[in-house]
Write a protein that holds these residues in place. Sequence first.
Motif, PDB file in Angstrom:
ATOM      1  N   SER A 136       0.835  -1.196   0.000  1.00  0.00           N
ATOM      2  CA  SER A 136       0.000   0.000   0.000  1.00  0.00           C
ATOM      3  C   SER A 136       0.872   1.249   0.000  1.00  0.00           C
ATOM      4  CB  SER A 136      -0.890   0.016   1.243  1.00  0.00           C
ATOM      5  OG  SER A 136      -0.099   0.221   2.408  1.00  0.00           O
ATOM      6  N   PRO A 137       0.294   2.404  -0.390  1.00  0.00           N
ATOM      7  CA  PRO A 137       1.052   3.661  -0.330  1.00  0.00           C
ATOM      8  C   PRO A 137       1.586   3.963   1.063  1.00  0.00           C
ATOM      9  CG  PRO A 137      -0.891   3.950  -1.669  1.00  0.00           C
ATOM     10  CD  PRO A 137      -1.008   2.589  -1.032  1.00  0.00           C
ATOM     11  N   VAL A 138       0.829   3.622   2.099  1.00  0.00           N
ATOM     12  CA  VAL A 138       1.276   3.872   3.476  1.00  0.00           C
ATOM     13  C   VAL A 138       2.527   3.057   3.776  1.00  0.00           C
ATOM     14  CG1 VAL A 138       0.688   3.617   5.908  1.00  0.00           C
ATOM     15  CG2 VAL A 138      -1.027   4.456   4.290  1.00  0.00           C
ATOM     16  N   GLU A 139       2.539   1.789   3.364  1.00  0.00           N
ATOM     17  CA  GLU A 139       3.706   0.937   3.592  1.00  0.00           C
ATOM     18  C   GLU A 139       4.910   1.426   2.795  1.00  0.00           C
ATOM     19  OE1 GLU A 139       1.933  -3.481   4.391  1.00  0.00           O
ATOM     20  OE2 GLU A 139       1.574  -2.640   2.391  1.00  0.00           O
ATOM     21  N   LEU A 140       4.668   1.828   1.540  1.00  0.00           N
ATOM     22  CA  LEU A 140       5.759   2.309   0.698  1.00  0.00           C
ATOM     23  C   LEU A 140       6.323   3.631   1.212  1.00  0.00           C
ATOM     24  CD1 LEU A 140       4.263   1.432  -2.788  1.00  0.00           C
ATOM     25  CD2 LEU A 140       6.283   0.388  -1.735  1.00  0.00           C
ATOM     26  N   TYR A 141       5.442   4.470   1.742  1.00  0.00           N
ATOM     27  CA  TYR A 141       5.886   5.743   2.319  1.00  0.00           C
ATOM     28  C   TYR A 141       6.851   5.487   3.474  1.00  0.00           C
ATOM     29  CZ  TYR A 141       5.553  10.433   4.392  1.00  0.00           C
ATOM     30  OH  TYR A 141       5.846  11.672   4.904  1.00  0.00           O
ATOM     31  N   ALA A 142       6.475   4.586   4.359  1.00  0.00           N
ATOM     32  CA  ALA A 142       7.329   4.263   5.504  1.00  0.00           C
ATOM     33  C   ALA A 142       8.664   3.675   5.044  1.00  0.00           C
ATOM     34  CB  ALA A 142       6.602   3.286   6.429  1.00  0.00           C
ATOM     35  N   GLU A 143       8.620   2.846   4.014  1.00  0.00           N
ATOM     36  CA  GLU A 143       9.860   2.266   3.496  1.00  0.00           C
ATOM     37  C   GLU A 143      10.745   3.343   2.865  1.00  0.00           C
ATOM     38  OE1 GLU A 143       9.056  -0.924   0.844  1.00  0.00           O
ATOM     39  OE2 GLU A 143       8.310  -2.276   2.406  1.00  0.00           O
ATOM     40  N   ALA A 144      10.136   4.279   2.136  1.00  0.00           N
ATOM     41  CA  ALA A 144      10.910   5.343   1.491  1.00  0.00           C
ATOM     42  C   ALA A 144      11.587   6.230   2.527  1.00  0.00           C
ATOM     43  CB  ALA A 144       9.994   6.177   0.588  1.00  0.00           C
ATOM     44  N   VAL A 145      10.876   6.567   3.586  1.00  0.00           N
ATOM     45  CA  VAL A 145      11.458   7.380   4.654  1.00  0.00           C
ATOM     46  C   VAL A 145      12.682   6.692   5.233  1.00  0.00           C
ATOM     47  CG1 VAL A 145      11.074   8.246   6.999  1.00  0.00           C
ATOM     48  CG2 VAL A 145       9.316   8.556   5.246  1.00  0.00           C
ATOM     49  N   LYS A 146      12.578   5.402   5.450  1.00  0.00           N
ATOM     50  CA  LYS A 146      13.680   4.647   6.036  1.00  0.00           C
ATOM     51  C   LYS A 146      14.835   4.492   5.057  1.00  0.00           C
ATOM     52  CE  LYS A 146      14.660   0.339   8.501  1.00  0.00           C
ATOM     53  NZ  LYS A 146      14.073  -0.934   9.018  1.00  0.00           N
ATOM     54  N   ARG A 147      14.553   4.127   3.809  1.00  0.00           N
ATOM     55  CA  ARG A 147      15.606   3.913   2.808  1.00  0.00           C
ATOM     56  C   ARG A 147      16.368   5.200   2.497  1.00  0.00           C
ATOM     57  NH1 ARG A 147      14.929  -0.429  -1.598  1.00  0.00           N
ATOM     58  NH2 ARG A 147      13.676  -2.055  -0.624  1.00  0.00           N
ATOM     59  N   LEU A 148      15.634   6.311   2.402  1.00  0.00           N
ATOM     60  CA  LEU A 148      16.260   7.572   2.017  1.00  0.00           C
ATOM     61  C   LEU A 148      16.770   8.379   3.210  1.00  0.00           C
ATOM     62  CD1 LEU A 148      13.718   8.669  -0.744  1.00  0.00           C
ATOM     63  CD2 LEU A 148      15.980   7.657  -1.072  1.00  0.00           C
ATOM     64  N   GLY A 149      16.413   7.958   4.408  1.00  0.00           N
ATOM     65  CA  GLY A 149      16.859   8.692   5.595  1.00  0.00           C
ATOM     66  C   GLY A 149      16.228  10.062   5.694  1.00  0.00           C
ATOM     67  N   ILE A 150      14.935  10.140   5.369  1.00  0.00           N
ATOM     68  CA  ILE A 150      14.217  11.418   5.331  1.00  0.00           C
ATOM     69  C   ILE A 150      13.663  11.760   6.714  1.00  0.00           C
ATOM     70  CG2 ILE A 150      12.215  12.602   4.348  1.00  0.00           C
ATOM     71  CD1 ILE A 150      14.524  12.199   2.416  1.00  0.00           C
ATOM     72  N   ASP A 151      13.717  13.042   7.045  1.00  0.00           N
ATOM     73  CA  ASP A 151      13.077  13.530   8.269  1.00  0.00           C
ATOM     74  C   ASP A 151      11.590  13.665   7.997  1.00  0.00           C
ATOM     75  OD1 ASP A 151      12.311  14.699  10.631  1.00  0.00           O
ATOM     76  OD2 ASP A 151      13.295  16.622  10.249  1.00  0.00           O
ATOM     77  N   ALA A 152      10.797  12.801   8.606  1.00  0.00           N
ATOM     78  CA  ALA A 152       9.357  12.827   8.394  1.00  0.00           C
ATOM     79  C   ALA A 152       8.656  12.409   9.672  1.00  0.00           C
ATOM     80  CB  ALA A 152       8.952  11.903   7.245  1.00  0.00           C
ATOM     81  N   GLY A 153       7.459  12.954   9.865  1.00  0.00           N
ATOM     82  CA  GLY A 153       6.665  12.616  11.041  1.00  0.00           C
ATOM     83  C   GLY A 153       5.235  12.346  10.662  1.00  0.00           C
ATOM     84  N   ARG A 154       4.364  12.351  11.632  1.00  0.00           N
ATOM     85  CA  ARG A 154       2.961  12.037  11.392  1.00  0.00           C
ATOM     86  C   ARG A 154       2.317  13.001  10.412  1.00  0.00           C
ATOM     87  NH1 ARG A 154      -1.593  14.025  13.182  1.00  0.00           N
ATOM     88  NH2 ARG A 154      -0.488  15.446  14.567  1.00  0.00           N
ATOM     89  N   ASP A 155       2.690  14.276  10.472  1.00  0.00           N
ATOM     90  CA  ASP A 155       2.024  15.258   9.614  1.00  0.00           C
ATOM     91  C   ASP A 155       2.997  16.118   8.819  1.00  0.00           C
ATOM     92  OD1 ASP A 155       3.067  16.766  11.672  1.00  0.00           O
ATOM     93  OD2 ASP A 155       1.377  18.151  11.738  1.00  0.00           O
ATOM     94  N   TYR A 156       4.243  15.692   8.685  1.00  0.00           N
ATOM     95  CA  TYR A 156       5.189  16.511   7.923  1.00  0.00           C
ATOM     96  C   TYR A 156       6.233  15.637   7.234  1.00  0.00           C
ATOM     97  CZ  TYR A 156       8.911  15.703  11.325  1.00  0.00           C
ATOM     98  OH  TYR A 156       9.875  15.102  12.107  1.00  0.00           O
ATOM     99  N   VAL A 157       6.848  16.193   6.187  1.00  0.00           N
ATOM    100  CA  VAL A 157       7.969  15.547   5.515  1.00  0.00           C
ATOM    101  C   VAL A 157       8.927  16.638   5.053  1.00  0.00           C
ATOM    102  CG1 VAL A 157       6.733  15.509   3.294  1.00  0.00           C
ATOM    103  CG2 VAL A 157       8.697  13.991   3.661  1.00  0.00           C
ATOM    104  N   VAL A 158      10.223  16.412   5.258  1.00  0.00           N
ATOM    105  CA  VAL A 158      11.259  17.373   4.896  1.00  0.00           C
ATOM    106  C   VAL A 158      12.068  16.810   3.742  1.00  0.00           C
ATOM    107  CG1 VAL A 158      13.208  18.747   5.732  1.00  0.00           C
ATOM    108  CG2 VAL A 158      11.374  18.088   7.308  1.00  0.00           C
ATOM    109  N   SER A 159      12.360  17.643   2.740  1.00  0.00           N
ATOM    110  CA  SER A 159      13.182  17.187   1.615  1.00  0.00           C
ATOM    111  C   SER A 159      14.573  16.808   2.091  1.00  0.00           C
ATOM    112  CB  SER A 159      13.287  18.294   0.556  1.00  0.00           C
ATOM    113  OG  SER A 159      14.025  19.403   1.067  1.00  0.00           O
ATOM    114  N   ASP A 160      15.295  16.033   1.282  1.00  0.00           N
ATOM    115  CA  ASP A 160      16.634  15.593   1.699  1.00  0.00           C
ATOM    116  C   ASP A 160      17.624  16.758   1.794  1.00  0.00           C
ATOM    117  OD1 ASP A 160      16.930  16.090  -1.004  1.00  0.00           O
ATOM    118  OD2 ASP A 160      18.118  14.296  -1.407  1.00  0.00           O
ATOM    119  N   THR A 161      17.260  17.924   1.234  1.00  0.00           N
ATOM    120  CA  THR A 161      18.118  19.109   1.349  1.00  0.00           C
ATOM    121  C   THR A 161      17.801  19.923   2.599  1.00  0.00           C
ATOM    122  OG1 THR A 161      16.564  20.446   0.072  1.00  0.00           O
ATOM    123  CG2 THR A 161      18.320  19.299  -1.156  1.00  0.00           C
ATOM    124  N   GLY A 162      16.652  19.653   3.194  1.00  0.00           N
ATOM    125  CA  GLY A 162      16.211  20.406   4.371  1.00  0.00           C
ATOM    126  C   GLY A 162      15.584  21.748   4.038  1.00  0.00           C
TER     127      GLY A 162
END
Length: 318
Positions: A136-162
């Motif tokens: 599902s998109p929710v599962e893929l989102y969580a995997e992408a955050v982990k694989r890319l090392g992205i700063d993300a939370g319940r209601d926000y996401v930060v680009s890899d440049t910050g």
Amino acid sequence: SEWSFVYPYVYRTEGHPFTAAFTAYQGIDAMFSFDWSGSYLPNLKHVVKQPRIVCLSQMADPSTWGLSQAAAVACLRKDISPARKSVILKYTEDDIWSNRRQLPQTVSFLFQMGKVAIELPKPGAKNEWPLNTGKSPVELYAEAVKRLGIDAGRDYVVSDTGELIRFSDPALMLVDTPKSQFAMGTLSSLGTDPRRKLSAFEIASPMPFATLTFTSLDNLPLKESKRILCCAVGNSANAGARIDGKGYFEHAEGPVLTEPFHAVIASPAVPGAPLAVYRLGPDTGRRIGELAVEVRDGRESFVIDENTETMYLELVRK
């Protein structure tokens, strides 16, 4: 491809800054806003003499074209850094020949996490993560955050440049670079969370949805700049438009009206270089007045309200 945030869409103030931010972030050379000006308005003098907004022809629309200057400078001056990390979407021959254009929808969030590239298939190629995984998109989102090392939370996401950050609830997007800074969306949420702020300015605003931009005009960082263009705009509409229980009625009759913008803008005072804030005429760019600046506790602040009567302000350190 074509893109546009067209009238009478009431949230279109995010359009040009949003597109400029991700155009630069994705490393795209240029983007063209789709416009039908020459198609069914052969004589543009009517728009100049009697300004009005027409769907897909918005030269007189403060909420879209009015923000094009700030968006273009941020993109073309390369104020916004390109993504450092990347994800390659690998298609198979079956994907191509069956026209499976919906395949990447489950990972449509990737554009804000890193550069997204497409690799056309070699004979016998198979899908690789993140396409066609069955997740599902929710599962893929969580995997992408982990694989890319992205700063993300319940209601926000930060680009890899910050430099780019998006919030889901209340909806808000911030672009925070040394020379260009944008706030788009629920401006009333600014300051309610440590992340919901710009680095060069303190902003307090009741606006439920609007766009506020700051652009260095002397190529210096905003914290050092002597000349800054500030754009502050909400929704706009033709005076002849009306909404009632039966629907939306638009006769494309001007003049163009823009909702009053309300905000208090503050920044640290600079010794020996007091801040002056000039109102700029929206049709000429010339100074038509000056806003009062209050100095208190090492900060300088000014108020934008219905009496400002323009969306363009020039901030000058004398």
